[in-house]
Write an enzyme that holds these catalytic residues in place. Sequence first.
Site, PDB file in Angstrom:
ATOM      1  N   LYS A   1       3.195  12.930  -9.318  1.00  0.00           N
ATOM      2  CA  LYS A   1       2.895  13.546  -8.031  1.00  0.00           C
ATOM      3  C   LYS A   1       4.190  14.067  -7.443  1.00  0.00           C
ATOM      4  O   LYS A   1       5.261  13.846  -8.019  1.00  0.00           O
ATOM      5  CB  LYS A   1       2.222  12.544  -7.093  1.00  0.00           C
ATOM      6  CG  LYS A   1       3.094  11.329  -6.802  1.00  0.00           C
ATOM      7  CD  LYS A   1       2.372  10.269  -6.038  1.00  0.00           C
ATOM      8  CE  LYS A   1       2.222  10.637  -4.586  1.00  0.00           C
ATOM      9  NZ  LYS A   1       1.975   9.441  -3.755  1.00  0.00           N
TER      10      LYS A   1
ATOM     11  N   PHE B   1       0.812  -1.228   0.000  1.00  0.00           N
ATOM     12  CA  PHE B   1       0.000   0.000   0.000  1.00  0.00           C
ATOM     13  C   PHE B   1       0.840   1.271   0.000  1.00  0.00           C
ATOM     14  O   PHE B   1       0.311   2.355   0.221  1.00  0.00           O
ATOM     15  CB  PHE B   1      -0.930   0.001   1.225  1.00  0.00           C
ATOM     16  CG  PHE B   1      -1.855  -1.181   1.262  1.00  0.00           C
ATOM     17  CD1 PHE B   1      -3.015  -1.196   0.484  1.00  0.00           C
ATOM     18  CD2 PHE B   1      -1.570  -2.297   2.037  1.00  0.00           C
ATOM     19  CE1 PHE B   1      -3.864  -2.298   0.493  1.00  0.00           C
ATOM     20  CE2 PHE B   1      -2.412  -3.402   2.055  1.00  0.00           C
ATOM     21  CZ  PHE B   1      -3.570  -3.396   1.282  1.00  0.00           C
TER      22      PHE B   1
ATOM     23  N   LYS C   1      -4.455   2.108 -13.769  1.00  0.00           N
ATOM     24  CA  LYS C   1      -4.444   0.685 -14.170  1.00  0.00           C
ATOM     25  C   LYS C   1      -5.250  -0.173 -13.201  1.00  0.00           C
ATOM     26  O   LYS C   1      -5.932  -1.103 -13.607  1.00  0.00           O
ATOM     27  CB  LYS C   1      -3.012   0.175 -14.323  1.00  0.00           C
ATOM     28  CG  LYS C   1      -2.404  -0.440 -13.085  1.00  0.00           C
ATOM     29  CD  LYS C   1      -1.150  -1.212 -13.403  1.00  0.00           C
ATOM     30  CE  LYS C   1      -0.328  -1.469 -12.151  1.00  0.00           C
ATOM     31  NZ  LYS C   1      -0.875  -2.416 -11.188  1.00  0.00           N
TER      32      LYS C   1
ATOM     33  N   CYS D   1      -0.366   3.360 -10.771  1.00  0.00           N
ATOM     34  CA  CYS D   1      -1.292   2.485 -10.030  1.00  0.00           C
ATOM     35  C   CYS D   1      -2.771   2.793 -10.241  1.00  0.00           C
ATOM     36  O   CYS D   1      -3.507   1.937 -10.740  1.00  0.00           O
ATOM     37  CB  CYS D   1      -0.959   2.520  -8.544  1.00  0.00           C
ATOM     38  SG  CYS D   1       0.596   1.686  -8.184  1.00  0.00           S
TER      39      CYS D   1
HETATM   40  N1  LIG Z   1       4.611   1.827  -7.597  1.00  0.00           N
HETATM   41  C1  LIG Z   1       3.737   1.851  -6.606  1.00  0.00           C
HETATM   42  O1  LIG Z   1       3.475   2.882  -5.995  1.00  0.00           O
HETATM   43  C2  LIG Z   1       3.042   0.585  -6.183  1.00  0.00           C
HETATM   44  C3  LIG Z   1       2.397   0.544  -4.946  1.00  0.00           C
HETATM   45  C4  LIG Z   1       1.758  -0.637  -4.565  1.00  0.00           C
HETATM   46  C5  LIG Z   1       1.767  -1.734  -5.416  1.00  0.00           C
HETATM   47  N2  LIG Z   1       2.394  -1.652  -6.628  1.00  0.00           N
HETATM   48  C6  LIG Z   1       2.403  -2.837  -7.491  1.00  0.00           C
HETATM   49  O2  LIG Z   1       3.669  -3.485  -7.352  1.00  0.00           O
HETATM   50  C7  LIG Z   1       4.069  -4.080  -8.594  1.00  0.00           C
HETATM   51  C8  LIG Z   1       5.418  -3.539  -9.027  1.00  0.00           C
HETATM   52  O3  LIG Z   1       5.288  -2.156  -9.254  1.00  0.00           O
HETATM   53  P1  LIG Z   1       6.557  -1.192  -9.399  1.00  0.00           P
HETATM   54  O4  LIG Z   1       6.031   0.188  -9.479  1.00  0.00           O
HETATM   55  O5  LIG Z   1       7.570  -1.531  -8.371  1.00  0.00           O
HETATM   56  O6  LIG Z   1       7.099  -1.655 -10.834  1.00  0.00           O
HETATM   57  P2  LIG Z   1       8.520  -1.309 -11.498  1.00  0.00           P
HETATM   58  O7  LIG Z   1       8.305  -1.358 -12.944  1.00  0.00           O
HETATM   59  O8  LIG Z   1       9.096  -0.076 -10.855  1.00  0.00           O
HETATM   60  O9  LIG Z   1       9.463  -2.529 -11.027  1.00  0.00           O
HETATM   61  C9  LIG Z   1       9.287  -3.832 -11.454  1.00  0.00           C
HETATM   62  C10 LIG Z   1      10.656  -4.471 -11.655  1.00  0.00           C
HETATM   63  O10 LIG Z   1      10.478  -5.862 -11.971  1.00  0.00           O
HETATM   64  C11 LIG Z   1      11.500  -6.238 -12.872  1.00  0.00           C
HETATM   65  N3  LIG Z   1      11.113  -7.492 -13.544  1.00  0.00           N
HETATM   66  C12 LIG Z   1      10.198  -7.701 -14.520  1.00  0.00           C
HETATM   67  N4  LIG Z   1      10.151  -9.006 -14.844  1.00  0.00           N
HETATM   68  C13 LIG Z   1      11.051  -9.639 -14.071  1.00  0.00           C
HETATM   69  C14 LIG Z   1      11.469 -10.983 -13.947  1.00  0.00           C
HETATM   70  N5  LIG Z   1      10.932 -11.944 -14.702  1.00  0.00           N
HETATM   71  N6  LIG Z   1      12.444 -11.285 -13.060  1.00  0.00           N
HETATM   72  C15 LIG Z   1      13.013 -10.321 -12.287  1.00  0.00           C
HETATM   73  N7  LIG Z   1      12.640  -9.017 -12.357  1.00  0.00           N
HETATM   74  C16 LIG Z   1      11.676  -8.681 -13.238  1.00  0.00           C
HETATM   75  C17 LIG Z   1      11.613  -5.041 -13.795  1.00  0.00           C
HETATM   76  O11 LIG Z   1      12.849  -5.016 -14.478  1.00  0.00           O
HETATM   77  C18 LIG Z   1      11.461  -3.877 -12.793  1.00  0.00           C
HETATM   78  O12 LIG Z   1      12.708  -3.440 -12.312  1.00  0.00           O
HETATM   79  C19 LIG Z   1       2.928  -3.799  -9.564  1.00  0.00           C
HETATM   80  O13 LIG Z   1       2.026  -4.865  -9.528  1.00  0.00           O
HETATM   81  C20 LIG Z   1       2.274  -2.568  -8.968  1.00  0.00           C
HETATM   82  O14 LIG Z   1       0.911  -2.463  -9.320  1.00  0.00           O
HETATM   83  C21 LIG Z   1       3.038  -0.522  -7.017  1.00  0.00           C
END
Ligand SMILES: NC(=O)c1ccc[n+]([C@@H]2O[C@H](COP(=O)([O-])OP(=O)(O)OC[C@H]3O[C@@H](n4cnc5c(N)ncnc54)[C@H](O)[C@@H]3O)[C@@H](O)[C@H]2O)c1
Length: 429
Positions: free
Chosen positions: A320, A152, A263, A260
């Site tokens: 933001k 979160f 999507k 987030c």
């Molecule tokens: N960004 C936010 O504020 C937030 C908050 C809560 C939940 N989430 C959720 O968390 C998840 C990740 O979001 P994020 O913003 O950190 O994404 P991001 O794109 O910043 O990071 C994801 C990472 O995963 C890596 N990756 C992709 N496939 C891979 C694999 N097969 N093996 C190893 N690494 C791999 C990518 O290279 C990337 O560095 C999403 O589902 C998102 O909805 C995001």
Amino acid sequence: MKLTIIGTGYVGLVTGTCFAEVGHRVICVDNDAAKVKMLQSGGIPIYEPGLEELVKKNVAAGRLSFSNSTAEGVANSDVVFIAVPTPPQADGSVDMSFIERVARDIAGAMTEYKIIVDKSTVPVQTGEKVAETIKRYCKNQVECDVVSNPEFLREGFAVEDLMKPDRIVVGVRTQRPVSVMKEIYAPFNAPIIVTDINSAELIKHASNSFLALKISYINAVSIICEATGANVQEVANGMGMDERIGRRFLNASLGFGGSCFPKDLSAFIKIAEELRYDFGLLKEVQRINASQMDRFLKKIVDTLWVLKGKTIGVLGLAFKQNTDDVRTSPAIELCQRLQKEGAALRVHDPKAMEKAKPLLPGVTCIDDMNDVAEGCDALVIATEWEEFKKLDLERARKHLSHPILFDGRNLFDPKEMEKLGFIYKSIGR
Ligand SMILES: NC(=O)c1ccc[n+]([C@@H]2O[C@H](COP(=O)([O-])OP(=O)(O)OC[C@H]3O[C@@H](n4cnc5c(N)ncnc54)[C@H](O)[C@@H]3O)[C@@H](O)[C@H]2O)c1
């Protein structure tokens, strides 16, 4: 405990670092070789307040390391967290290929019992699919437990949110992994809610959709305020003092964006559709959000008339404050639409300029926010960075061909701006 995080992005890197900070030994894995190399040599690929110091401290203490090998992470840990992207597809549904890929990679590397924890935001019933996939692809046929542990955190406040969470949600199929999950999170002193996996997955989509709904609600109220001469900030303050409502997420603006909310909203609508429920309420949230941007752009065009041949200064590119993240940023969309109308842009963001450049060919990036107004026909505030409140307004007024400021984040006081001689247009005031 020995933990691995697969996916070292905004969620994975901050989560891994905070786990290390409370004493766990953490391997952060990513398949982006350049990112891992950068982290291994002391660089930080994203901006989050306080993150760099914490990464350096925990790497030096030997509690945090980086790797591009999922197998290495799985072999050296008891619990494996998944924090890879779950991006939207053209029809709004979630692209689950990253999660499925990681599930197979983990399965292939497992030689003993592991707990696999999903931290990515996923559709309800994903846990079942992950468990099924691991079982199918695990040659060694060892047992595992799949847990849902949605995240979160707010970007821009990620370290703070992870170190002091409101609650920890742990969704499980059996009680077996519960004590380990509680041990991992014990140092954070937060309430831990244990649910079934489907409920845990739903808590995340339902929460984000609700927050987006709250923003669209106040944005809709802002339209009524504009039509009646009321002030949306005063309305929000009055509403927010009611404990049942709360003041947060009641800031009228040109709309929400980021990686987030948009999507997760479309995913939740699609999930409902597949379950034969038309979530019309959330479709309206999307519609209001899109129309906020249209209304803001119309304000600019109505005031400046023809944009072709004009120069506009834009403060803010990140979606933001306090982040360098420009994914689905309303500020970027606004810039692109202004460019399409023929305006030349001078832009500034305290942290997001590098990541924005490829999305905005032809704009002029300005290092000092106080130089942006030079030679411009108007200024626009597109992101709510605190430091923009300290803009040298007197200097901006002198630099502008005519003192016009469009504030998409309600950072300034309309009366003060009028006193300073500005034509000042904000949201719902
Ligand atoms: N960004 C936010 O504020 C937030 C908050 C809560 C939940 N989430 C959720 O968390 C998840 C990740 O979001 P994020 O913003 O950190 O994404 P991001 O794109 O910043 O990071 C994801 C990472 O995963 C890596 N990756 C992709 N496939 C891979 C694999 N097969 N093996 C190893 N690494 C791999 C990518 O290279 C990337 O560095 C999403 O589902 C998102 O909805 C995001």
